[in-house]
Write a protein that holds these residues in place. Sequence first.
Motif, PDB file in Angstrom:
ATOM      1  N   SER A 182       0.810  -1.220   0.000  1.00  0.00           N
ATOM      2  CA  SER A 182       0.000   0.000   0.000  1.00  0.00           C
ATOM      3  C   SER A 182       0.839   1.264   0.000  1.00  0.00           C
ATOM      4  O   SER A 182       0.289   2.368   0.094  1.00  0.00           O
ATOM      5  CB  SER A 182      -0.920   0.011   1.232  1.00  0.00           C
ATOM      6  N   GLY A 183       2.161   1.113  -0.087  1.00  0.00           N
ATOM      7  CA  GLY A 183       3.026   2.284  -0.064  1.00  0.00           C
ATOM      8  C   GLY A 183       3.026   2.990   1.273  1.00  0.00           C
ATOM      9  O   GLY A 183       3.248   4.200   1.357  1.00  0.00           O
ATOM     10  N   CYS A 184       2.797   2.235   2.339  1.00  0.00           N
ATOM     11  CA  CYS A 184       2.592   2.782   3.673  1.00  0.00           C
ATOM     12  C   CYS A 184       3.688   2.242   4.593  1.00  0.00           C
ATOM     13  O   CYS A 184       3.977   1.045   4.568  1.00  0.00           O
ATOM     14  CB  CYS A 184       1.199   2.334   4.143  1.00  0.00           C
ATOM     15  N   ALA A 185       4.299   3.080   5.400  1.00  0.00           N
ATOM     16  CA  ALA A 185       5.409   2.656   6.250  1.00  0.00           C
ATOM     17  C   ALA A 185       4.919   2.177   7.609  1.00  0.00           C
ATOM     18  O   ALA A 185       4.072   2.817   8.239  1.00  0.00           O
ATOM     19  CB  ALA A 185       6.397   3.801   6.442  1.00  0.00           C
ATOM     20  N   LEU A 186       5.444   1.050   8.063  1.00  0.00           N
ATOM     21  CA  LEU A 186       5.195   0.573   9.419  1.00  0.00           C
ATOM     22  C   LEU A 186       6.240   1.219  10.316  1.00  0.00           C
ATOM     23  O   LEU A 186       7.410   0.843  10.295  1.00  0.00           O
ATOM     24  CB  LEU A 186       5.300  -0.958   9.471  1.00  0.00           C
ATOM     25  N   ILE A 187       5.818   2.225  11.095  1.00  0.00           N
ATOM     26  CA  ILE A 187       6.796   3.010  11.852  1.00  0.00           C
ATOM     27  C   ILE A 187       6.728   2.779  13.359  1.00  0.00           C
ATOM     28  O   ILE A 187       7.512   3.370  14.104  1.00  0.00           O
ATOM     29  CB  ILE A 187       6.664   4.520  11.563  1.00  0.00           C
ATOM     30  N   GLY A 188       5.832   1.912  13.810  1.00  0.00           N
ATOM     31  CA  GLY A 188       5.767   1.664  15.242  1.00  0.00           C
ATOM     32  C   GLY A 188       4.603   0.761  15.592  1.00  0.00           C
ATOM     33  O   GLY A 188       3.851   0.307  14.730  1.00  0.00           O
ATOM     34  N   GLY A 189       4.452   0.506  16.877  1.00  0.00           N
ATOM     35  CA  GLY A 189       3.365  -0.331  17.344  1.00  0.00           C
ATOM     36  C   GLY A 189       3.549  -0.676  18.807  1.00  0.00           C
ATOM     37  O   GLY A 189       4.462  -0.189  19.476  1.00  0.00           O
ATOM     38  N   GLU A 190       2.663  -1.520  19.297  1.00  0.00           N
ATOM     39  CA  GLU A 190       2.701  -1.939  20.694  1.00  0.00           C
ATOM     40  C   GLU A 190       2.395  -3.423  20.776  1.00  0.00           C
ATOM     41  O   GLU A 190       1.425  -3.904  20.175  1.00  0.00           O
ATOM     42  CB  GLU A 190       1.669  -1.158  21.520  1.00  0.00           C
ATOM     43  N   THR A 191       3.235  -4.142  21.483  1.00  0.00           N
ATOM     44  CA  THR A 191       2.981  -5.545  21.784  1.00  0.00           C
ATOM     45  C   THR A 191       2.694  -5.649  23.279  1.00  0.00           C
ATOM     46  O   THR A 191       3.573  -5.360  24.101  1.00  0.00           O
ATOM     47  CB  THR A 191       4.190  -6.420  21.417  1.00  0.00           C
ATOM     48  N   ALA A 192       1.474  -6.038  23.612  1.00  0.00           N
ATOM     49  CA  ALA A 192       1.044  -6.086  25.009  1.00  0.00           C
ATOM     50  C   ALA A 192       0.868  -7.539  25.446  1.00  0.00           C
ATOM     51  O   ALA A 192       0.046  -8.261  24.889  1.00  0.00           O
ATOM     52  CB  ALA A 192      -0.266  -5.329  25.177  1.00  0.00           C
ATOM     53  N   GLU A 193       1.669  -7.952  26.407  1.00  0.00           N
ATOM     54  CA  GLU A 193       1.531  -9.281  26.996  1.00  0.00           C
ATOM     55  C   GLU A 193       0.777  -9.111  28.309  1.00  0.00           C
ATOM     56  O   GLU A 193       1.276  -8.491  29.254  1.00  0.00           O
ATOM     57  CB  GLU A 193       2.910  -9.905  27.220  1.00  0.00           C
ATOM     58  N   MET A 194      -0.447  -9.672  28.385  1.00  0.00           N
ATOM     59  CA  MET A 194      -1.333  -9.413  29.519  1.00  0.00           C
ATOM     60  C   MET A 194      -1.880 -10.732  30.069  1.00  0.00           C
ATOM     61  O   MET A 194      -2.954 -11.195  29.663  1.00  0.00           O
ATOM     62  CB  MET A 194      -2.467  -8.487  29.098  1.00  0.00           C
ATOM     63  N   PRO A 195      -1.140 -11.358  30.968  1.00  0.00           N
ATOM     64  CA  PRO A 195      -1.598 -12.630  31.535  1.00  0.00           C
ATOM     65  C   PRO A 195      -2.959 -12.486  32.211  1.00  0.00           C
ATOM     66  O   PRO A 195      -3.240 -11.485  32.879  1.00  0.00           O
ATOM     67  CB  PRO A 195      -0.513 -12.950  32.580  1.00  0.00           C
ATOM     68  N   GLY A 196      -3.813 -13.477  31.998  1.00  0.00           N
ATOM     69  CA  GLY A 196      -5.126 -13.464  32.614  1.00  0.00           C
ATOM     70  C   GLY A 196      -6.180 -12.741  31.810  1.00  0.00           C
ATOM     71  O   GLY A 196      -7.377 -12.830  32.118  1.00  0.00           O
ATOM     72  N   MET A 197      -5.769 -12.030  30.757  1.00  0.00           N
ATOM     73  CA  MET A 197      -6.720 -11.283  29.932  1.00  0.00           C
ATOM     74  C   MET A 197      -7.180 -12.074  28.715  1.00  0.00           C
ATOM     75  O   MET A 197      -8.260 -11.820  28.177  1.00  0.00           O
ATOM     76  CB  MET A 197      -6.098  -9.963  29.474  1.00  0.00           C
ATOM     77  N   TYR A 198      -6.353 -12.998  28.246  1.00  0.00           N
ATOM     78  CA  TYR A 198      -6.668 -13.777  27.050  1.00  0.00           C
ATOM     79  C   TYR A 198      -6.390 -15.256  27.323  1.00  0.00           C
ATOM     80  O   TYR A 198      -5.378 -15.582  27.959  1.00  0.00           O
ATOM     81  CB  TYR A 198      -5.814 -13.335  25.853  1.00  0.00           C
ATOM     82  N   PRO A 199      -7.250 -16.161  26.839  1.00  0.00           N
ATOM     83  CA  PRO A 199      -6.946 -17.601  26.956  1.00  0.00           C
ATOM     84  C   PRO A 199      -5.679 -17.945  26.180  1.00  0.00           C
ATOM     85  O   PRO A 199      -5.239 -17.206  25.295  1.00  0.00           O
ATOM     86  CB  PRO A 199      -8.177 -18.266  26.319  1.00  0.00           C
ATOM     87  N   ALA A 200      -5.101 -19.097  26.511  1.00  0.00           N
ATOM     88  CA  ALA A 200      -3.866 -19.533  25.861  1.00  0.00           C
ATOM     89  C   ALA A 200      -4.027 -19.552  24.345  1.00  0.00           C
ATOM     90  O   ALA A 200      -4.995 -20.106  23.823  1.00  0.00           O
ATOM     91  CB  ALA A 200      -3.471 -20.911  26.365  1.00  0.00           C
ATOM     92  N   GLY A 201      -3.080 -18.931  23.646  1.00  0.00           N
ATOM     93  CA  GLY A 201      -3.083 -18.914  22.192  1.00  0.00           C
ATOM     94  C   GLY A 201      -3.878 -17.796  21.574  1.00  0.00           C
ATOM     95  O   GLY A 201      -3.750 -17.519  20.383  1.00  0.00           O
ATOM     96  N   ASP A 202      -4.746 -17.144  22.352  1.00  0.00           N
ATOM     97  CA  ASP A 202      -5.581 -16.075  21.809  1.00  0.00           C
ATOM     98  C   ASP A 202      -4.808 -14.762  21.710  1.00  0.00           C
ATOM     99  O   ASP A 202      -3.831 -14.529  22.435  1.00  0.00           O
ATOM    100  CB  ASP A 202      -6.811 -15.855  22.676  1.00  0.00           C
ATOM    101  N   PHE A 203      -5.264 -13.897  20.821  1.00  0.00           N
ATOM    102  CA  PHE A 203      -4.674 -12.571  20.676  1.00  0.00           C
ATOM    103  C   PHE A 203      -5.711 -11.635  20.068  1.00  0.00           C
ATOM    104  O   PHE A 203      -6.760 -12.063  19.588  1.00  0.00           O
ATOM    105  CB  PHE A 203      -3.422 -12.608  19.784  1.00  0.00           C
TER     106      PHE A 203
END
Length: 348
Positions: A135-156
């Motif tokens: 798309s001619g669009c730059a990926l310039i950042g983001g956030e990876t949040a690891e939150m135990p207890g918020m998501y079942p195993a394998g979910d995202f």
Amino acid sequence: MSERKNGLTYAQAGVDIDAGNALVERIKPAAAATKRAGVASGLGGFGGLFDLKAAGFVDPVLVAATDGVGTKLRIAIDTGNVDGVGVDLVAMCVNDLVCQGAEPLFFLDYFATGKLELDQAARIIEGIARGCSASGCALIGGETAEMPGMYPAGDFDLAGFSVGAMERGTALPAGVAEGDVLLGLASDGVHSNGYSLVRKIVETSGLSWDDDCPWGPGTLGAALLTPTRLYVKAALAAIAAGGVHGFAHITGGGLTENLPRVLPDGLGVTVDLSSWSLPPVFGWLAAQGGMAEAEMLKTFNAGIGMVVVVSEDAVADVTAALEQEGQHVSRIGQVLAGQGVSYQGQLL
């Protein structure tokens, strides 16, 4: 500083900072491959920098969009086929930006999970990078949040954010008038809307994601995970050709709800349902779910992922520009005096 015996660590609480750092290092090459004019920083800072002047803009207006992938993620999680959902995430944002007449400039993602699985996360974000590059669009950042207890195993979960720009005075829709023509651009399947209904239909059919696809090669799950089509470069080429008055990205609400969003008061559209072929995935969903035509048209894209509203005298040039960018184009209708969307012919 004195040490306490048996002190707890963040890792023991379920958050692995080292895994997060390893993910950043793994995805840096994919993000770097999306670099375009205007990018002024790489991954790792507290924010991403972008220089509008370096990108060639003189008097820009910024346009922002955010979206997710919806319950299509459930199929990706259940099958382990996560490589395409990053493309979906990008497409849902940047396809909206071009409807405003904006060129997508940069993208940020939010990836949240209960426990970070490095390979899974990397495959997802590498998919995001592929969508950005296309798309001619730059990926310039983001956030990876690891939150135990918020998501079942394998979910995202995923969310995306994109910013684009256009020169002042070039915003769309603009100039939509009676007699304008609707050009429909083919979709690549269901895209990223209506998956709660898709999953319900599959459940009632008795099939599993690993079963053979009833309408084509491969498994049912893989077929339903076909990524959303990216229309950015084609849309920008159509704008450059001249005569484009608007775009409608056909997402939730289908043709019925999205076409009126580009129409001024006093105008409606008529759509000829016989002017394109319904992709077999929709025929199967309709048959299995006993869906009425009206329900199909306001739930799914029904084979048309983007509609271009163009003046009659520019149809040939715009069609040529779209086809040059690899789009399959159908003349599907016209703008008329009135209100809303009326249909002619038969879809199902």
